[in-house]
Write a protein that holds these residues in place. Structure first.
Motif, PDB file in Angstrom:
ATOM      1  N   LEU A   1      22.839  10.534  -8.704  1.00  0.00           N
ATOM      2  CA  LEU A   1      24.131  10.807  -9.322  1.00  0.00           C
ATOM      3  C   LEU A   1      24.067  12.136 -10.062  1.00  0.00           C
ATOM      4  N   ASN A   2      25.241  12.670 -10.441  1.00  0.00           N
ATOM      5  CA  ASN A   2      25.258  13.776 -11.392  1.00  0.00           C
ATOM      6  C   ASN A   2      25.656  13.208 -12.753  1.00  0.00           C
ATOM      7  N   ALA A   3      25.575  14.024 -13.791  1.00  0.00           N
ATOM      8  CA  ALA A   3      25.822  13.537 -15.148  1.00  0.00           C
ATOM      9  C   ALA A   3      27.250  13.019 -15.317  1.00  0.00           C
ATOM     10  N   THR A   4      28.224  13.665 -14.691  1.00  0.00           N
ATOM     11  CA  THR A   4      29.614  13.205 -14.803  1.00  0.00           C
ATOM     12  C   THR A   4      29.773  11.831 -14.163  1.00  0.00           C
ATOM     13  N   GLU A   5      29.144  11.631 -13.025  1.00  0.00           N
ATOM     14  CA  GLU A   5      29.216  10.327 -12.361  1.00  0.00           C
ATOM     15  C   GLU A   5      28.571   9.248 -13.232  1.00  0.00           C
ATOM     16  N   GLU A   6      27.408   9.564 -13.796  1.00  0.00           N
ATOM     17  CA  GLU A   6      26.700   8.599 -14.627  1.00  0.00           C
ATOM     18  C   GLU A   6      27.514   8.239 -15.867  1.00  0.00           C
ATOM     19  N   LYS A   7      28.132   9.233 -16.509  1.00  0.00           N
ATOM     20  CA  LYS A   7      28.937   8.949 -17.700  1.00  0.00           C
ATOM     21  C   LYS A   7      30.223   8.203 -17.343  1.00  0.00           C
ATOM     22  N   THR A   8      30.748   8.433 -16.153  1.00  0.00           N
ATOM     23  CA  THR A   8      31.929   7.680 -15.715  1.00  0.00           C
ATOM     24  C   THR A   8      31.564   6.217 -15.517  1.00  0.00           C
ATOM     25  N   LEU A   9      30.388   5.957 -14.983  1.00  0.00           N
ATOM     26  CA  LEU A   9      29.924   4.574 -14.861  1.00  0.00           C
ATOM     27  C   LEU A   9      29.820   3.933 -16.244  1.00  0.00           C
ATOM     28  N   ASP A  10      29.380   4.693 -17.236  1.00  0.00           N
ATOM     29  CA  ASP A  10      29.322   4.191 -18.603  1.00  0.00           C
ATOM     30  C   ASP A  10      30.713   3.804 -19.104  1.00  0.00           C
ATOM     31  N   LEU A  11      31.701   4.638 -18.811  1.00  0.00           N
ATOM     32  CA  LEU A  11      33.080   4.311 -19.209  1.00  0.00           C
ATOM     33  C   LEU A  11      33.546   3.012 -18.554  1.00  0.00           C
ATOM     34  N   LEU A  12      33.255   2.857 -17.273  1.00  0.00           N
ATOM     35  CA  LEU A  12      33.646   1.633 -16.563  1.00  0.00           C
ATOM     36  C   LEU A  12      32.896   0.419 -17.105  1.00  0.00           C
ATOM     37  N   GLU A  13      31.651   0.630 -17.499  1.00  0.00           N
ATOM     38  CA  GLU A  13      30.861  -0.451 -18.095  1.00  0.00           C
ATOM     39  C   GLU A  13      31.470  -0.891 -19.423  1.00  0.00           C
ATOM     40  N   ARG A  14      31.880   0.066 -20.237  1.00  0.00           N
ATOM     41  CA  ARG A  14      32.406  -0.248 -21.579  1.00  0.00           C
ATOM     42  C   ARG A  14      33.847  -0.746 -21.555  1.00  0.00           C
ATOM     43  N   HIS A  15      34.666  -0.204 -20.637  1.00  0.00           N
ATOM     44  CA  HIS A  15      36.098  -0.519 -20.648  1.00  0.00           C
ATOM     45  C   HIS A  15      36.521  -1.504 -19.573  1.00  0.00           C
ATOM     46  N   GLY A  16      35.669  -1.763 -18.601  1.00  0.00           N
ATOM     47  CA  GLY A  16      36.054  -2.606 -17.473  1.00  0.00           C
ATOM     48  C   GLY A  16      36.802  -1.770 -16.439  1.00  0.00           C
ATOM     49  N   PRO A  17      37.353  -2.421 -15.432  1.00  0.00           N
ATOM     50  CA  PRO A  17      38.059  -1.677 -14.379  1.00  0.00           C
ATOM     51  C   PRO A  17      39.173  -0.799 -14.952  1.00  0.00           C
ATOM     52  N   LEU A  18      39.262   0.428 -14.425  1.00  0.00           N
ATOM     53  CA  LEU A  18      40.235   1.409 -14.910  1.00  0.00           C
ATOM     54  C   LEU A  18      40.965   2.037 -13.732  1.00  0.00           C
ATOM     55  N   THR A  19      42.170   2.498 -13.988  1.00  0.00           N
ATOM     56  CA  THR A  19      42.882   3.276 -12.983  1.00  0.00           C
ATOM     57  C   THR A  19      42.362   4.705 -13.004  1.00  0.00           C
ATOM     58  N   ALA A  20      42.670   5.463 -11.969  1.00  0.00           N
ATOM     59  CA  ALA A  20      42.288   6.879 -11.939  1.00  0.00           C
ATOM     60  C   ALA A  20      42.941   7.616 -13.106  1.00  0.00           C
ATOM     61  N   LYS A  21      44.160   7.228 -13.448  1.00  0.00           N
ATOM     62  CA  LYS A  21      44.848   7.856 -14.582  1.00  0.00           C
ATOM     63  C   LYS A  21      44.094   7.576 -15.887  1.00  0.00           C
ATOM     64  N   ASP A  22      43.616   6.345 -16.039  1.00  0.00           N
ATOM     65  CA  ASP A  22      42.813   6.001 -17.227  1.00  0.00           C
ATOM     66  C   ASP A  22      41.544   6.842 -17.274  1.00  0.00           C
ATOM     67  N   LEU A  23      40.879   6.978 -16.113  1.00  0.00           N
ATOM     68  CA  LEU A  23      39.654   7.775 -16.058  1.00  0.00           C
ATOM     69  C   LEU A  23      39.933   9.235 -16.406  1.00  0.00           C
ATOM     70  N   ALA A  24      41.044   9.761 -15.926  1.00  0.00           N
ATOM     71  CA  ALA A  24      41.409  11.148 -16.245  1.00  0.00           C
ATOM     72  C   ALA A  24      41.598  11.302 -17.757  1.00  0.00           C
TER      73      ALA A  24
END
Length: 163
Positions: free
Chosen positions: A47-70
């Motif tokens: 992975l790259n760092a952005t991908e890894e940190k995005t996984l962290d967001l999904l881990e902490r917040h649960g499933p998210l929309t692309a808009k939420d991720l943005a």
């Protein structure tokens, strides 16, 4: 008076300016080692760092929309689409229909695959707990407040850069 209770003039103003300068320098060092740490963990899993940190967001917040991720990452929507595509291709996340609004799509973690990353954080978590032993609870609460304010300021700055 500043919000820290010190005047801006004289010795107190000089001390505050010097402290802010040191804070900026330490912040740069901390930011650099944080990026390197997460890049090293990400690289262990392809992975790259952005991908890894995005996984962290999904881990902490649960499933998210692309808009939420943005919103949470400060990335442009087109960048989020590519990011989710890569996470899906690598098996870490998948797109699923929203449970109540079938027009919307959620991005959710593959729980088994994400478990492979946990082992990389276990030693680090122990190190953090040990390092915190030298600080009082009040000092840790001040650090939490500071980091919370700084995270929001950085999130705002990232969104500004992406727009």
């Amino acid at each position: 008076m500043s919000s820290g209770g010190e005047t801006n003039g004289g010795a107190q103003g000089d001390r505050r300016a010097e402290t802010l300068q040191r804070l900026m320098e330490v912040g740069r060092v901390h930011s650099g080692v944080t990026v390197m740490f997460h890049s090293a963990i990400a690289a262990k899993q392809g992975l790259n760092a952005t991908e890894e940190k995005t996984l962290d967001l999904l881990e902490r917040h649960g499933p998210l929309t692309a808009k939420d991720l943005a919103r949470l990452t400060g990335l442009a929507p087109a960048s989020v689409t590519g990011l989710v595509d890569r996470l899906e291709a690598k098996g870490f996340a998948r797109r699923v229909k929203h449970p109540t609004d079938k027009r919307r799509v959620l991005v959710e973690l593959d729980r088994q695959k994400i478990g492979e990353l946990a082992v990389f954080f276990e030693d680090w978590a122990r190190d953090i707990v040990a390092a915190c032993e030298e600080f009082s609870t009040e000092e840790l609460e001040t650090a939490i407040r500071f980091l919370t304010v700084m995270a929001e300021a950085q999130r705002t700055a990232a969104a500004r850069l992406s727009s």
